[in-house]
Design a protein around this motif. Structure first.
Motif, PDB file in Angstrom:
ATOM      1  N   ALA A  23       0.815  -1.212   0.000  1.00  0.00           N
ATOM      2  CA  ALA A  23       0.000   0.000   0.000  1.00  0.00           C
ATOM      3  C   ALA A  23       0.847   1.260   0.000  1.00  0.00           C
ATOM      4  O   ALA A  23       1.939   1.288   0.570  1.00  0.00           O
ATOM      5  CB  ALA A  23      -0.907   0.004   1.226  1.00  0.00           C
ATOM      6  N   ARG A  24       0.325   2.281  -0.659  1.00  0.00           N
ATOM      7  CA  ARG A  24       0.938   3.606  -0.610  1.00  0.00           C
ATOM      8  C   ARG A  24       0.337   4.382   0.551  1.00  0.00           C
ATOM      9  O   ARG A  24       1.000   5.113   1.254  1.00  0.00           O
ATOM     10  CB  ARG A  24       0.672   4.310  -1.940  1.00  0.00           C
ATOM     11  CG  ARG A  24       1.257   5.696  -2.090  1.00  0.00           C
ATOM     12  CD  ARG A  24       1.381   6.049  -3.575  1.00  0.00           C
ATOM     13  NE  ARG A  24       0.114   5.770  -4.277  1.00  0.00           N
ATOM     14  CZ  ARG A  24      -0.837   6.692  -4.461  1.00  0.00           C
ATOM     15  NH1 ARG A  24      -0.676   7.897  -3.993  1.00  0.00           N
ATOM     16  NH2 ARG A  24      -1.938   6.401  -5.108  1.00  0.00           N
ATOM     17  N   LYS A  25      -0.965   4.218   0.690  1.00  0.00           N
ATOM     18  CA  LYS A  25      -1.624   4.841   1.837  1.00  0.00           C
ATOM     19  C   LYS A  25      -2.871   4.056   2.225  1.00  0.00           C
ATOM     20  O   LYS A  25      -3.406   3.273   1.426  1.00  0.00           O
ATOM     21  CB  LYS A  25      -1.945   6.313   1.574  1.00  0.00           C
ATOM     22  CG  LYS A  25      -2.944   6.533   0.465  1.00  0.00           C
ATOM     23  CD  LYS A  25      -3.195   8.023   0.250  1.00  0.00           C
ATOM     24  CE  LYS A  25      -4.073   8.618   1.347  1.00  0.00           C
ATOM     25  NZ  LYS A  25      -4.666   9.915   0.957  1.00  0.00           N
ATOM     26  N   VAL A  26      -3.299   4.285   3.443  1.00  0.00           N
ATOM     27  CA  VAL A  26      -4.520   3.656   3.939  1.00  0.00           C
ATOM     28  C   VAL A  26      -5.630   4.696   3.868  1.00  0.00           C
ATOM     29  O   VAL A  26      -5.443   5.833   4.301  1.00  0.00           O
ATOM     30  CB  VAL A  26      -4.328   3.160   5.395  1.00  0.00           C
ATOM     31  CG1 VAL A  26      -5.619   2.606   5.968  1.00  0.00           C
ATOM     32  CG2 VAL A  26      -3.218   2.111   5.445  1.00  0.00           C
ATOM     33  N   THR A  27      -6.775   4.320   3.295  1.00  0.00           N
ATOM     34  CA  THR A  27      -7.841   5.303   3.083  1.00  0.00           C
ATOM     35  C   THR A  27      -8.996   5.178   4.080  1.00  0.00           C
ATOM     36  O   THR A  27      -9.638   6.165   4.404  1.00  0.00           O
ATOM     37  CB  THR A  27      -8.419   5.182   1.656  1.00  0.00           C
ATOM     38  OG1 THR A  27      -8.806   3.827   1.436  1.00  0.00           O
ATOM     39  CG2 THR A  27      -7.383   5.568   0.625  1.00  0.00           C
ATOM     40  N   VAL A  28      -9.260   3.957   4.524  1.00  0.00           N
ATOM     41  CA  VAL A  28     -10.363   3.738   5.466  1.00  0.00           C
ATOM     42  C   VAL A  28      -9.947   2.681   6.489  1.00  0.00           C
ATOM     43  O   VAL A  28      -9.347   1.669   6.129  1.00  0.00           O
ATOM     44  CB  VAL A  28     -11.641   3.222   4.748  1.00  0.00           C
ATOM     45  CG1 VAL A  28     -12.806   3.097   5.738  1.00  0.00           C
ATOM     46  CG2 VAL A  28     -12.032   4.115   3.587  1.00  0.00           C
ATOM     47  N   VAL A  29     -10.265   2.926   7.747  1.00  0.00           N
ATOM     48  CA  VAL A  29     -10.049   1.921   8.785  1.00  0.00           C
ATOM     49  C   VAL A  29     -11.360   1.757   9.543  1.00  0.00           C
ATOM     50  O   VAL A  29     -11.963   2.742   9.970  1.00  0.00           O
ATOM     51  CB  VAL A  29      -8.927   2.325   9.769  1.00  0.00           C
ATOM     52  CG1 VAL A  29      -8.819   1.320  10.913  1.00  0.00           C
ATOM     53  CG2 VAL A  29      -7.590   2.446   9.045  1.00  0.00           C
ATOM     54  N   ILE A 108      -9.914  -4.650  14.793  1.00  0.00           N
ATOM     55  CA  ILE A 108      -9.953  -4.077  13.446  1.00  0.00           C
ATOM     56  C   ILE A 108     -10.872  -4.949  12.603  1.00  0.00           C
ATOM     57  O   ILE A 108     -10.655  -6.152  12.482  1.00  0.00           O
ATOM     58  CB  ILE A 108      -8.544  -4.051  12.836  1.00  0.00           C
ATOM     59  CG1 ILE A 108      -7.615  -3.180  13.691  1.00  0.00           C
ATOM     60  CG2 ILE A 108      -8.591  -3.532  11.389  1.00  0.00           C
ATOM     61  CD1 ILE A 108      -6.152  -3.390  13.396  1.00  0.00           C
ATOM     62  N   GLU A 109     -11.919  -4.336  12.063  1.00  0.00           N
ATOM     63  CA  GLU A 109     -12.831  -5.100  11.218  1.00  0.00           C
ATOM     64  C   GLU A 109     -12.295  -5.170   9.793  1.00  0.00           C
ATOM     65  O   GLU A 109     -12.280  -6.227   9.183  1.00  0.00           O
ATOM     66  CB  GLU A 109     -14.215  -4.446  11.239  1.00  0.00           C
ATOM     67  CG  GLU A 109     -15.235  -5.180  10.379  1.00  0.00           C
ATOM     68  CD  GLU A 109     -16.632  -4.602  10.558  1.00  0.00           C
ATOM     69  OE1 GLU A 109     -17.191  -4.739  11.654  1.00  0.00           O
ATOM     70  OE2 GLU A 109     -17.150  -4.006   9.602  1.00  0.00           O
ATOM     71  N   SER A 110     -11.862  -4.042   9.277  1.00  0.00           N
ATOM     72  CA  SER A 110     -11.338  -4.013   7.916  1.00  0.00           C
ATOM     73  C   SER A 110     -10.601  -2.708   7.678  1.00  0.00           C
ATOM     74  O   SER A 110     -10.706  -1.772   8.470  1.00  0.00           O
ATOM     75  CB  SER A 110     -12.479  -4.135   6.901  1.00  0.00           C
ATOM     76  OG  SER A 110     -13.325  -3.009   7.007  1.00  0.00           O
ATOM     77  N   PHE A 111      -9.844  -2.665   6.595  1.00  0.00           N
ATOM     78  CA  PHE A 111      -9.254  -1.401   6.188  1.00  0.00           C
ATOM     79  C   PHE A 111      -9.076  -1.415   4.683  1.00  0.00           C
ATOM     80  O   PHE A 111      -9.045  -2.473   4.060  1.00  0.00           O
ATOM     81  CB  PHE A 111      -7.924  -1.123   6.911  1.00  0.00           C
ATOM     82  CG  PHE A 111      -6.836  -2.129   6.631  1.00  0.00           C
ATOM     83  CD1 PHE A 111      -5.952  -1.940   5.593  1.00  0.00           C
ATOM     84  CD2 PHE A 111      -6.701  -3.253   7.428  1.00  0.00           C
ATOM     85  CE1 PHE A 111      -4.950  -2.865   5.332  1.00  0.00           C
ATOM     86  CE2 PHE A 111      -5.708  -4.179   7.186  1.00  0.00           C
ATOM     87  CZ  PHE A 111      -4.820  -3.988   6.124  1.00  0.00           C
ATOM     88  N   GLU A 112      -9.023  -0.212   4.094  1.00  0.00           N
ATOM     89  CA  GLU A 112      -8.872  -0.100   2.652  1.00  0.00           C
ATOM     90  C   GLU A 112      -7.598   0.650   2.341  1.00  0.00           C
ATOM     91  O   GLU A 112      -7.221   1.569   3.074  1.00  0.00           O
ATOM     92  CB  GLU A 112     -10.084   0.638   2.050  1.00  0.00           C
ATOM     93  CG  GLU A 112     -11.350  -0.189   2.126  1.00  0.00           C
ATOM     94  CD  GLU A 112     -12.577   0.597   1.676  1.00  0.00           C
ATOM     95  OE1 GLU A 112     -12.429   1.507   0.848  1.00  0.00           O
ATOM     96  OE2 GLU A 112     -13.675   0.287   2.172  1.00  0.00           O
ATOM     97  N   ILE A 113      -6.938   0.247   1.261  1.00  0.00           N
ATOM     98  CA  ILE A 113      -5.648   0.838   0.923  1.00  0.00           C
ATOM     99  C   ILE A 113      -5.616   1.324  -0.517  1.00  0.00           C
ATOM    100  O   ILE A 113      -6.451   0.944  -1.335  1.00  0.00           O
ATOM    101  CB  ILE A 113      -4.494  -0.187   1.117  1.00  0.00           C
ATOM    102  CG1 ILE A 113      -4.758  -1.446   0.267  1.00  0.00           C
ATOM    103  CG2 ILE A 113      -4.320  -0.522   2.574  1.00  0.00           C
ATOM    104  CD1 ILE A 113      -3.601  -2.423   0.261  1.00  0.00           C
TER     105      ILE A 113
END
Ligand SMILES: [Zn+2]
Length: 122
Positions: A23-29, A108-113
């Protein structure tokens, strides 16, 4: 601060997993937080904004998925959602229950990258 240390461990875990995924960045946690987890959502959010500065989570959306406390009532033989978390009695028949099925979650349920070279705007 309790919430800050929780947020720091979340950031650490998400960063490690996101880096592995390229990942370059994390958008949603998204966190799952039970009603009995003993944390204050506003304090979590406040801590998150501060602690994510200068990390790959900076500016990401922080979603708190609040879970109600749920007990199993033997008298009703049913699972009951508690409205008040200080009272571990079945809301229908008022039998005291010690079988907590849900409510202490803090995970942590999920995260988006965003991944390098990913130009899709999906
Ligand atoms: Zn009951």
């Amino acid at each position: 601060v309790h919430e800050l240390s929780i947020v720091e461990s979340v950031i650490e875990a998400v960063t490690e997993a996101a880096e592995k995924a390229g990942a370059r960045k994390v958008t949603v946690v998204t966190l799952r937080v039970g009603a009995l987890a003993g944390v204050v959502e506003d304090a979590l959010r406040f801590s998150y904004d501060i602690a994510t500065e200068d990390t790959m989570l900076a500016g990401s959306q922080f979603v708190v998925h609040a879970l109600p406390a749920v007990i199993h009532c033997d008298a009703c033989n049913a699972d009951r959602e508690l409205s008040a978390t200080l009272n571990f009695s079945c809301p229908i028949c008022e039998t005291l229950s010690l079988q907590l099925l849900q409510g202490r979650e803090l995970e942590i349920e999920s995260f988006e990258i965003e991944v390098d070279g990913d130009d899709s705007n999906s």
